[in-house]
Design a protein around this motif. Structure first.
Motif, PDB file in Angstrom:
ATOM      1  N   LYS A  95      -1.846   6.606 -13.751  1.00  0.00           N
ATOM      2  CA  LYS A  95      -1.688   5.159 -13.870  1.00  0.00           C
ATOM      3  C   LYS A  95      -1.844   4.432 -12.540  1.00  0.00           C
ATOM      4  O   LYS A  95      -2.074   3.222 -12.512  1.00  0.00           O
ATOM      5  CB  LYS A  95      -0.305   4.842 -14.457  1.00  0.00           C
ATOM      6  N   ALA A  96      -1.710   5.170 -11.443  1.00  0.00           N
ATOM      7  CA  ALA A  96      -1.828   4.535 -10.127  1.00  0.00           C
ATOM      8  C   ALA A  96      -3.274   4.231  -9.749  1.00  0.00           C
ATOM      9  O   ALA A  96      -3.512   3.420  -8.841  1.00  0.00           O
ATOM     10  CB  ALA A  96      -1.206   5.436  -9.058  1.00  0.00           C
ATOM     11  N   ILE A  97      -4.231   4.852 -10.425  1.00  0.00           N
ATOM     12  CA  ILE A  97      -5.644   4.691 -10.053  1.00  0.00           C
ATOM     13  C   ILE A  97      -6.074   3.226 -10.058  1.00  0.00           C
ATOM     14  O   ILE A  97      -6.622   2.736  -9.053  1.00  0.00           O
ATOM     15  CB  ILE A  97      -6.545   5.558 -10.947  1.00  0.00           C
ATOM     16  N   PRO A  98      -5.878   2.470 -11.140  1.00  0.00           N
ATOM     17  CA  PRO A  98      -6.286   1.049 -11.098  1.00  0.00           C
ATOM     18  C   PRO A  98      -5.492   0.228 -10.093  1.00  0.00           C
ATOM     19  O   PRO A  98      -6.009  -0.747  -9.538  1.00  0.00           O
ATOM     20  CB  PRO A  98      -6.049   0.570 -12.542  1.00  0.00           C
ATOM     21  N   MET A  99      -4.249   0.616  -9.831  1.00  0.00           N
ATOM     22  CA  MET A  99      -3.441  -0.100  -8.843  1.00  0.00           C
ATOM     23  C   MET A  99      -4.008   0.105  -7.441  1.00  0.00           C
ATOM     24  O   MET A  99      -4.102  -0.840  -6.647  1.00  0.00           O
ATOM     25  CB  MET A  99      -1.999   0.399  -8.899  1.00  0.00           C
TER      26      MET A  99
ATOM     27  N   TRP B 138      -7.412   4.945  -0.043  1.00  0.00           N
ATOM     28  CA  TRP B 138      -8.694   5.457  -0.534  1.00  0.00           C
ATOM     29  C   TRP B 138      -8.640   6.966  -0.765  1.00  0.00           C
ATOM     30  O   TRP B 138      -9.108   7.458  -1.794  1.00  0.00           O
ATOM     31  CB  TRP B 138      -9.814   5.128   0.466  1.00  0.00           C
ATOM     32  N   ARG B 139      -8.072   7.702   0.167  1.00  0.00           N
ATOM     33  CA  ARG B 139      -8.001   9.160   0.017  1.00  0.00           C
ATOM     34  C   ARG B 139      -7.161   9.542  -1.211  1.00  0.00           C
ATOM     35  O   ARG B 139      -7.545  10.455  -1.961  1.00  0.00           O
ATOM     36  CB  ARG B 139      -7.399   9.802   1.261  1.00  0.00           C
ATOM     37  N   THR B 140      -6.051   8.860  -1.410  1.00  0.00           N
ATOM     38  CA  THR B 140      -5.199   9.145  -2.569  1.00  0.00           C
ATOM     39  C   THR B 140      -5.928   8.834  -3.859  1.00  0.00           C
ATOM     40  O   THR B 140      -5.901   9.622  -4.822  1.00  0.00           O
ATOM     41  CB  THR B 140      -3.898   8.321  -2.483  1.00  0.00           C
ATOM     42  N   TRP B 141      -6.590   7.682  -3.905  1.00  0.00           N
ATOM     43  CA  TRP B 141      -7.358   7.271  -5.091  1.00  0.00           C
ATOM     44  C   TRP B 141      -8.459   8.271  -5.405  1.00  0.00           C
ATOM     45  O   TRP B 141      -8.608   8.704  -6.561  1.00  0.00           O
ATOM     46  CB  TRP B 141      -7.948   5.875  -4.846  1.00  0.00           C
ATOM     47  N   ARG B 142      -9.238   8.640  -4.398  1.00  0.00           N
ATOM     48  CA  ARG B 142     -10.350   9.567  -4.629  1.00  0.00           C
ATOM     49  C   ARG B 142      -9.853  10.912  -5.124  1.00  0.00           C
ATOM     50  O   ARG B 142     -10.449  11.522  -6.028  1.00  0.00           O
ATOM     51  CB  ARG B 142     -11.176   9.736  -3.355  1.00  0.00           C
ATOM     52  N   CYS B 143      -8.782  11.402  -4.534  1.00  0.00           N
ATOM     53  CA  CYS B 143      -8.227  12.696  -4.908  1.00  0.00           C
ATOM     54  C   CYS B 143      -7.799  12.693  -6.377  1.00  0.00           C
ATOM     55  O   CYS B 143      -8.135  13.614  -7.135  1.00  0.00           O
ATOM     56  CB  CYS B 143      -7.056  13.040  -4.000  1.00  0.00           C
ATOM     57  N   LEU B 144      -7.066  11.660  -6.783  1.00  0.00           N
ATOM     58  CA  LEU B 144      -6.616  11.573  -8.169  1.00  0.00           C
ATOM     59  C   LEU B 144      -7.795  11.469  -9.129  1.00  0.00           C
ATOM     60  O   LEU B 144      -7.788  12.091 -10.213  1.00  0.00           O
ATOM     61  CB  LEU B 144      -5.697  10.361  -8.348  1.00  0.00           C
ATOM     62  N   ARG B 145      -8.816  10.718  -8.747  1.00  0.00           N
ATOM     63  CA  ARG B 145     -10.002  10.575  -9.605  1.00  0.00           C
ATOM     64  C   ARG B 145     -10.721  11.907  -9.788  1.00  0.00           C
ATOM     65  O   ARG B 145     -11.078  12.291 -10.901  1.00  0.00           O
ATOM     66  CB  ARG B 145     -10.970   9.552  -8.985  1.00  0.00           C
ATOM     67  N   GLN B 146     -10.948  12.621  -8.677  1.00  0.00           N
ATOM     68  CA  GLN B 146     -11.750  13.839  -8.763  1.00  0.00           C
ATOM     69  C   GLN B 146     -10.995  14.991  -9.424  1.00  0.00           C
ATOM     70  O   GLN B 146     -11.580  15.755 -10.185  1.00  0.00           O
ATOM     71  CB  GLN B 146     -12.236  14.270  -7.386  1.00  0.00           C
ATOM     72  N   VAL B 147      -9.715  15.124  -9.153  1.00  0.00           N
ATOM     73  CA  VAL B 147      -8.930  16.179  -9.794  1.00  0.00           C
ATOM     74  C   VAL B 147      -8.921  15.983 -11.305  1.00  0.00           C
ATOM     75  O   VAL B 147      -9.005  16.939 -12.074  1.00  0.00           O
ATOM     76  CB  VAL B 147      -7.492  16.218  -9.228  1.00  0.00           C
TER      77      VAL B 147
ATOM     78  N   CYS C 161       0.833  -1.208   0.000  1.00  0.00           N
ATOM     79  CA  CYS C 161       0.000   0.000   0.000  1.00  0.00           C
ATOM     80  C   CYS C 161       0.867   1.257   0.000  1.00  0.00           C
ATOM     81  O   CYS C 161       0.617   2.209  -0.750  1.00  0.00           O
ATOM     82  CB  CYS C 161      -0.917   0.007   1.224  1.00  0.00           C
ATOM     83  N   LEU C 162       1.898   1.264   0.828  1.00  0.00           N
ATOM     84  CA  LEU C 162       2.763   2.441   0.954  1.00  0.00           C
ATOM     85  C   LEU C 162       3.541   2.715  -0.323  1.00  0.00           C
ATOM     86  O   LEU C 162       3.614   3.871  -0.778  1.00  0.00           O
ATOM     87  CB  LEU C 162       3.727   2.244   2.123  1.00  0.00           C
ATOM     88  N   TYR C 163       4.093   1.681  -0.931  1.00  0.00           N
ATOM     89  CA  TYR C 163       4.853   1.885  -2.168  1.00  0.00           C
ATOM     90  C   TYR C 163       3.933   2.329  -3.318  1.00  0.00           C
ATOM     91  O   TYR C 163       4.332   3.122  -4.175  1.00  0.00           O
ATOM     92  CB  TYR C 163       5.592   0.605  -2.560  1.00  0.00           C
ATOM     93  N   THR C 164       2.704   1.825  -3.330  1.00  0.00           N
ATOM     94  CA  THR C 164       1.764   2.228  -4.371  1.00  0.00           C
ATOM     95  C   THR C 164       1.354   3.692  -4.203  1.00  0.00           C
ATOM     96  O   THR C 164       1.216   4.429  -5.189  1.00  0.00           O
ATOM     97  CB  THR C 164       0.515   1.322  -4.360  1.00  0.00           C
ATOM     98  N   ILE C 165       1.166   4.109  -2.965  1.00  0.00           N
ATOM     99  CA  ILE C 165       0.869   5.518  -2.701  1.00  0.00           C
ATOM    100  C   ILE C 165       2.028   6.400  -3.166  1.00  0.00           C
ATOM    101  O   ILE C 165       1.823   7.455  -3.788  1.00  0.00           O
ATOM    102  CB  ILE C 165       0.581   5.748  -1.204  1.00  0.00           C
ATOM    103  N   GLU C 166       3.245   5.964  -2.884  1.00  0.00           N
ATOM    104  CA  GLU C 166       4.410   6.745  -3.326  1.00  0.00           C
ATOM    105  C   GLU C 166       4.500   6.774  -4.851  1.00  0.00           C
ATOM    106  O   GLU C 166       4.899   7.791  -5.438  1.00  0.00           O
ATOM    107  CB  GLU C 166       5.694   6.168  -2.727  1.00  0.00           C
TER     108      GLU C 166
END
Length: 375
Positions: A264-268, A286-295, A247-252
């Motif tokens: 590209k990180a969204i599906p990951m 979840w917060r990182t995913w949502r942020c990238l999706r909405q922006v 999880c941590l490496y994917t967030i980074e």
């Protein structure tokens, strides 16, 4: 929104000098101006307003739409499970977690629907009144939410002729109803009811260096965008046997090519949340995913905000965390994780960020390096 979150004990401190803020504000103004200029003009008000058809506004023929939330399936999975064979101690805790999640789901949804009246003149009273209070098992919480919902239904006009986007008096009434209900829920589901935990305990629990000892150098990669860094982070995420480290490496990895839309990180990130595996960093995924999706979707107050989709993924994460709690009802850290994610705000059209919805502000919080970005 500026709601005080009682359950999350980590204070994120971001210090940015005045010049960086000024430069970023100018950039935001330019970007938002471009976005707003590209948004199609809303359809004219029709005689159908106030009917069921008014729950969705189709602004153009290419799939752009604005929809209400309160009349949708916004409830936490497991709401209607049979508890007959569950031990009493677990039954009470399970009921509290479900009540907590659904109380805040309704709190958020009704507020977002109220925003549609102010922004677009949508008649939302019937949609807000459509919520299922039986999804809240706790009587005290249900009564608080019931009063909140009835207040919004009563005070928001049904006559579109009364639409005034800048009606500050009505805004104050809506906000007062929201904060009153939120305060009651915070007291009812205060973390102290479930165990003892201190801020120092949480900081130690969340410390990334227990999983990635060289995290300082990994974090520094955020300022050094390169394909080599991408390959390294992907390799580390793929090869680690630890789900927390994955999880941590994917967030980074999400911090690389952060201007790419869609990232590209969204599906990951989605794959991690859908795995059903527990991690103390699941809410950050979840917060990182949502942020990238909405922006990528829209930073505008008039654009599409996919809260219904975001919350479905939120509930998948909550279900995973709840499973962990049921395995160990004394796991106060997992309960804290659940409470934080369950009470976290939706993306809202109005926020402290005066030039768009709340997503750009969250983007600055989660990706602070963009304020001094040279890439």
């Amino acid at each position: 929104m500026g709601m005080v979150r009682m359950f999350y004990m980590i204070h994120v401190k971001i210090q940015v000098n005045c010049m960086k803020k000024f430069i970023f504000s100018i950039i935001c103004l330019i970007v938002v101006a471009i976005v707003v200029a590209s948004v199609f003009q809303k359809k004219e008000e029709t005689s159908n307003q106030g009917t069921e058809e008014n729950n969705v506004i189709d602004n153009c023929g290419d799939g752009f739409y604005i929809e209400t939330l309160s009349d949708k399936d916004i409830y936490c999975p497991g709401t209607y499970v049979c508890l007959t064979y569950m031990p009493q101690s677990k039954r009470e805790l399970y009921g509290d977690m479900i009540s907590l999640a659904n109380s805040y789901a309704i709190l958020r949804a009704a507020y977002c629907d109220a925003e549609l009246w102010f922004r677009f003149g949508m008649v939302v009273n019937d949609s807000i009144g459509h919520v299922h209070l039986d999804s809240i098992w706790d009587l005290e919480a249900r009564n608080a939410v019931d009063k909140y919902v009835k207040t919004l239904v009563d005070i928001i006009p049904r006559d579109t002729a009364l639409w005034n986007q800048s009606d500050s008096i009505l805004w104050d009434k809506v906000w007062s109803a929201y904060t009153t209900c939120a305060d009651k829920l915070s007291k009812r589901f205060a973390l102290r009811h479930y165990g003892k935990i201190t801020e120092k305990d949480v900081v130690k629990y969340m410390d990334i260096k227990q999983f990635i000892p060289n995290y300082d150098s990994i974090y520094d990669l955020r300022r050094k965008q390169s394909e080599e860094n991408e390959r390294y982070l992907l390799l580390m995420a793929e090869q680690t046997p630890s789900f927390d480290r994955e999880c941590l490496y994917t967030i980074e990895y999400a911090h690389q090519r952060r201007h790419e839309e869609p990232h590209k990180a969204i599906p990951m990130l989605e794959k991690l949340m859908e795995s059903g595996k527990f991690s103390r960093y699941l809410h950050e995924v979840w917060r990182t995913w949502r942020c990238l999706r909405q922006v990528a979707e829209s930073p505008s107050r008039d654009g599409m905000i996919l809260n219904l989709e975001y919350n479905k993924m939120r509930y998948k994460c909550l279900k995973t965390i709840l499973t962990q709690i049921m395995q160990d009802p004394k796991d106060i850290y997992a309960i804290n994780d659940f409470c934080f994610l369950a009470t976290y705000d939706n993306i809202t059209r109005y926020s402290e960020f005066m030039f768009g919805n709340s997503a750009p502000l969250e983007h600055m919080m989660l990706f602070p390096e963009i304020l001094d970005d040279d890439n």
